[in-house]
Every structure is written in C-alpha cells, then in structure tokens.
Scaffold this motif. Structure first.
Motif, PDB file in Angstrom:
ATOM      1  N   ALA A  14      52.719 -10.401 106.308  1.00 28.17           N
ATOM      2  CA  ALA A  14      53.837 -10.192 105.379  1.00 28.17           C
ATOM      3  C   ALA A  14      54.293  -8.732 105.349  1.00 28.17           C
ATOM      4  CB  ALA A  14      53.427 -10.640 103.972  1.00 28.17           C
TER       5      ALA A  14
ATOM      6  N   THR B   6      48.417   2.602 101.748  1.00 22.82           N
ATOM      7  CA  THR B   6      47.505   1.585 101.192  1.00 22.82           C
ATOM      8  C   THR B   6      47.093   0.525 102.217  1.00 22.82           C
ATOM      9  OG1 THR B   6      49.244   0.053 100.468  1.00 22.82           O
ATOM     10  CG2 THR B   6      48.668   1.844  98.947  1.00 22.82           C
TER      11      THR B   6
ATOM     12  N   CYS C  16      51.886  -3.739  97.385  1.00 16.21           N
ATOM     13  CA  CYS C  16      51.274  -2.972  98.480  1.00 16.21           C
ATOM     14  C   CYS C  16      50.509  -3.872  99.445  1.00 16.21           C
ATOM     15  CB  CYS C  16      50.333  -1.909  97.919  1.00 16.21           C
ATOM     16  SG  CYS C  16      51.201  -0.598  97.049  1.00 16.21           S
ATOM     17  N   HIS C  17      49.903  -4.924  98.908  1.00 19.49           N
ATOM     18  CA  HIS C  17      49.109  -5.818  99.746  1.00 19.49           C
ATOM     19  C   HIS C  17      49.704  -7.217  99.770  1.00 19.49           C
ATOM     20  CE1 HIS C  17      45.542  -2.837  99.239  1.00 19.49           C
ATOM     21  NE2 HIS C  17      46.424  -2.449 100.121  1.00 19.49           N
ATOM     22  N   GLU C  18      51.006  -7.235  99.953  1.00 25.07           N
ATOM     23  CA  GLU C  18      51.745  -8.495 100.023  1.00 25.07           C
ATOM     24  C   GLU C  18      51.146  -9.404 101.105  1.00 25.07           C
ATOM     25  OE1 GLU C  18      55.810  -7.828 100.987  1.00 25.07           O
ATOM     26  OE2 GLU C  18      56.352  -9.956 100.869  1.00 25.07           O
ATOM     27  N   GLY C  19      50.913 -10.647 100.729  1.00 22.83           N
ATOM     28  CA  GLY C  19      50.365 -11.594 101.685  1.00 22.83           C
ATOM     29  C   GLY C  19      48.863 -11.488 101.865  1.00 22.83           C
ATOM     30  N   ILE C  20      48.270 -10.438 101.299  1.00 19.59           N
ATOM     31  CA  ILE C  20      46.820 -10.243 101.433  1.00 19.59           C
ATOM     32  C   ILE C  20      46.100 -10.690 100.167  1.00 19.59           C
ATOM     33  CG2 ILE C  20      44.989  -8.524 101.754  1.00 19.59           C
ATOM     34  CD1 ILE C  20      46.991  -6.885 103.433  1.00 19.59           C
TER      35      ILE C  20
END
Lengths: 115, 459
Positions: free
Chosen positions: A50, A91, B377-381
C-alpha cells in the motif's frame, strides 16, 4: 511461533529520491541467516504494497548482519513534491519491523542476542 | 604542513541538518576534548528552500542558523583551538562568509581566518555545459535536463574532502562550503591532518564511512534507534565524535557523561541510513565498500571501525539540480469521534465536491487525503482500528497556482457546514507554495573547478 521482526532485528530508513531505503539488521548471525532466507523481495514488496508502488531491490551486507531494501515510488513524489506526512520514508524501517515471521520457539534465544 | 601532528584527531558533528538542536555544537565544544567541529546544514530539500529565500533576497540563501551558532561558540572554539567546518553556504556561500565575518568582528575576535569554497554552483554555466556535451540526464528517469532547463532554480556539484583540506592548509579557522557531500565535512580535516592523497583509496573510504556515520548527528548515538527504551538520558544525548587514526581506523564515541548510547547496533543503524548498494557507496573522492567494514565494541560508548576498503573514484561528480514544478497546498482539521474515520472521509469528499461545484477539479495523483491516527505511516501494514479522533490532512498539487489557492478556501467551512466534531483548524487558510523538484544528475569532473579563498577577518 509468530514473532515480530522487532524482536530479532532493528532497522533504519530514509529517502532516496522518490523512493526510500529500509536497512534491517539482525542481532545475531542466526538472525541474519533467517532474514536472508525469509525477507525475499516478494515478501517485502507485499508487506509495503500500500506504500511502495514501484520495484523493490535487495542488497546484502553480511558484515553488518544486514539487508538493505530500496522501495521505489514510496514517497508520493519525494522531497518537496510530496504531500505525504512521511515524505522521507522515516517510518518505513519500523514499518518493516512490524512484520511477523514463523520461528521455531527453541531458536528464539539465538535470534534475540543480548538486545 | 600536512605531516601528522596528532593522533587520534577528534572530529565531531554537532548539527545533522538545518533545524537540528543548537545544543549539539554548544555541548560538544563545552563538555570534552575536540579538534574539529563539523556542522551539516544541507539536505536536498534544504537546497530548494534556500533557493526560494535567495530569490526573495539576494543576501540570503545560506543557513542563517550557522551564523547564530558561530556567535555562540566561536569565542570558546578560538580559545580551545577547535576549527569549524560547515556546509552552511548553501546556494550563497559568499553571503554566508560575509555574515560569518560580521559576527567575528562584532565579537572582537582577533586573527580569525575564514575560508570559503566556491565552484560547486554551476547554475550560470548550465547552457554552456549542455552546449559542450553535458546532458545532465536525470539519474532516476534518464531524461535530459533540457526538458526542464527553463525552470531550473539551482545546480550544485557535490564536491569532496580535498577543497576543505586545502582551506585548512591555508589556515582557516572556519571553513564555509556550499554543496559538498556530508561525509566530506569529516574527510576534509582527516585528509589535511594525515596528508592523504587521492590514491589513498582505502583511507579515503574509511574517512567516508566515518563521515557517513556522524553526518546525521545523534542518529548514531542513540537517536532514532529501534531499541529506544535502552537509550538513557535522551534529553542530554551526546553528539558523535570520530577519533581518527592515521591508518584509517577510527572510534565512534561521544563525550563522557552525556546521554545516549554508542554501540555496534546504533552505529550500524546509521550506516544503513540512506544506503543504496552497500558495495558501492559512491562519493566524489572514492567508492567505499560498506561490506568491508568491521566493528567492535571498544569500551563503554566506544565502537572501533576497521578494515574499510575502497576503490578509485569515478570520473563524474553528482549534481544536485532543483527546478520549479508547480504548486501545492495542504491543511488539516481534527475530527473527534465517535465515527471519526467515517466523518473525516466525508469531510474530504465534501471539500473536493464543493471545489468541483466551483469548476475546480484535481486528478487523483494531485490529491492527498490522510487520516492521521488511523494508520497513515504504516498503511496496509497495521489495521486502522477505531481511533477516538483523527487528523484529516488534505492537500493538492497542480501546475495551476489559482486552482491550488482556491482549494485553501474549503477547509474552514467544514467546521460549521460538515459533520459534527470538526475542530483544530489552525494556521490560517492553506496558501499555495511552489514545488521545487529535485533532478539528480552527473557531470564530468574535468568541467568542475573549485576555488578556495581564506581571508583573515579585519577588525
């Protein structure tokens, strides 16, 4: 058992043009062998699906017990072109450390090191 | 002059980027022994910011924080024999040198020599260079620079350690460079102290590695470290010092009694920062092979680095080119729950629908909608969950400045004409800012001539 990468490795990331680099290093030699085996380009690409729209490239630095991944097109344009909060991929490193791996429980002490 | 006079040579970095804490250099100078204080003020983004400033005022375009810093530490540096090397010149090293001289004069410091390095700025020469066959093809896309030449704002060559060493040889107490590489700030003094030449590839590679480790300040002494809970006294984090030996080996450490942590992991973390192919870290003076680095803990907060190998430099320099590429604006609103995510999404839809009602539309690639707090920040994670509130960050970019300006009018109205719980509209209406895009390229070394000027500041 399922283990988060953060248990056995540490990471740092930053920008490279309109992409980011994610360096990840194991705490022990056994941990490095596990990273080398498990962190394939495909798996990392899937993990960041993503976020990174382009190719993923992998490099090895065995002396640092580290792998380095380049995630292309992961910053929404990068530099001053990007509108994203994380326009520099700061990040992405801890993002990779959220990945979970299957690890035999008797191996875990050898992966943690002193860290 | 170039003979070894002391070993190890202590080279510190007190400023990892423009905007780093003023306490870095101040405490490095005050809290322990030091020979050289290096200060890194430039990033690719920074150059474009400076260029915008220089266009508004031709006496700006350098790191003004450096002048304030000089005012603060220069008396103590002169008393202790600490020499300062900074790439604070940005896109206007001469203006920076003049400002530095003004501060030294104001302080009444006698016998201070300030050096400036010129020749990295090739903006005015671009047409002639292109005429003579330099294409400045974009290293990412392969396109020639002619495509955007009429929009180029600045073009600077990443120069290396040798001009800095030359300035030190000429007696400079303060060296102001423009666009040199970050590791060159450290390489300069080591090359000067040990009298290394262009053929000392392993030693130059070691100097490059030392420079790379310390170039981001506290990022190698426990800052931004995955195991942050282990880092003690982060407020008083020590900035890094490389203790360099004539054989090319060095120890990374920090002053005794400071906070932070120096171990193989914190140093490795920084080695990985902005890394490409670890076997080929290409700098202006040498190609360093990071896979040859050996590290060992050599006492508390001390990491010894040995074994670094290099190969001869390439026949090109990297060039940092920036060009105007349209306009952007962004703003933010805070949306309180319940249903924070759903309401924030609605807000974003409303903004773009209202703009369309007024004939202003943007392509998907020109829009940004982020729901900060829901896993941006950690989209999809990570799964988004149901945050109690989110910050809606919404922005646009376009070649058309008017469209970008029109966008800014549709944020505040959501407070009264959107869903309930919209607040936190701060900072006024988002105004268009010009996008300065980055164009990385190469140039033949034979076309670049650096000059080093060192002058004593007359009181």
């Amino acid at each position: 058992m399922k283990v988060q990468l953060s248990t056995i490795a540490y990471a740092r990331s930053g920008d490279k043009g309109d992409g980011s680099n994610v360096g990840i290093a194991a705490y022990t030699q056994e941990g490095y062998e596990l990273l080398r085996r498990e962190l394939t380009v495909e798996r990392v690409k899937q993990h960041f699906a993503a976020i990174a729209r382009g190719n993923v490239t992998r490099y090895e630095a065995p002396n640092l017990l580290a792998l380095n991944f380049l995630l292309s097109d992961s910053l929404g344009g990068g530099g001053s072109e990007s509108l994203k909060t994380d326009a520099q991929g700061k990040t992405h490193g801890i993002g990779l450390l959220r990945m979970e791996l299957d690890v035999p429980s008797d191996l875990l002490p050898k992966l943690r090191g002193n860290g | 002059m170039s003979a070894t006079r002391r070993s190890p040579v202590l080279v510190a970095n007190g400023q990892g980027f423009w905007g780093d804490s003023p306490l870095g250099p101040v405490r490095l100078v005050r809290e322990g022994p030091l020979h050289y204080l290096t200060l890194d003020y430039l990033a690719e983004v920074t150059m474009s910011i400076m260029q915008k400033q220089k266009r508004r005022d031709p006496n700006t375009g350098y790191a003004t924080d450096f002048i304030k810093m000089l005012d603060r530490v220069m008396p103590e540096c002169m008393a202790k024999g600490i020499r300062i090397i900074a790439n604070a010149g940005g896109v206007n090293p001469d203006a920076c040198r003049r400002a530095a001289a003004d501060v030294i004069r104001k302080r009444g410091l006698k016998g201070v020599r300030v050096g400036a390095i010129a020749g990295d700025d090739i903006l005015a020469d671009l047409p002639a260079l292109i005429e003579s066959g330099e294409e400045f093809r974009n290293l990412d896309t392969g396109e020639p620079l002619t495509k955007v030449l009429d929009r180029v704002e600045c073009a600077n060559v990443y120069i290396g350690a040798f001009p800095i060493a030359e300035a030190l040889e000429k007696g400079a107490h303060v060296v102001v460079a423009g666009r040199c590489t970050d590791p060159a700030l450290v390489g300069g003094p080591i090359v000067y102290e040990f009298g290394w030449g262009p053929n000392d590839v392993d030693k130059l590679a070691a100097a490059t590695v030392a420079g790379h480790i310390v170039e981001c300040g506290a990022q190698c002494t426990g800052g931004n470290f995955s195991q942050w809970r282990e880092v003690k006294d982060m407020a008083r984090i020590g900035y890094p010092i490389a203790e360099c030996s004539p054989d090319g080996s060095f120890v990374i450490t920090k002053h005794d009694g400071t906070g932070g942590l120096v171990d193989v992991r914190t140093v490795t973390s920084q080695l990985l920062y902005e890394m490409g192919d670890p076997k080929r870290y290409i700098g202006p003076d040498v190609v360093a092979d990071f896979t040859t680095i050996r590290m060992e803990q050599a006492g508390k907060d001390r990491v010894r680095v040995t074994g670094v190998k290099g190969s001869p430099a390439t026949d090109t320099y990297k060039v940092s080119i920036a060009y105007r590429n349209g306009w952007k604006a962004q703003g933010q609103l805070t949306i309180a729950g319940p249903d924070a995510v759903a309401k924030a999404k609605l807000c974003a839809e409303v903004v773009f629908d209202r703009l369309a009602l007024d004939g202003v539309t943007f392509a998907e690639s020109e829009k940004l909608v982020e729901l900060v707090g829901s896993g941006v920040c950690h989209e999809g994670i990570v799964a988004a969950g149901d945050p109690t509130e989110v910050v809606l960050r919404i922005g646009v970019k376009s070649q058309d400045e008017k469209k970008v300006a029109r966008f800014g009018y549709e944020l505040a109205p959501l407070v009264t004409s959107g869903p309930p719980g919209v607040t936190g509209f701060a900072g006024g209406r988002p105004a268009p800012t010009e996008i300065i895009a980055y164009w990385p390229a190469l140039i033949s070394k034979r076309r670049v001539k650096t000059t080093v000027t060192v002058e004593e500041v007359a009181l």
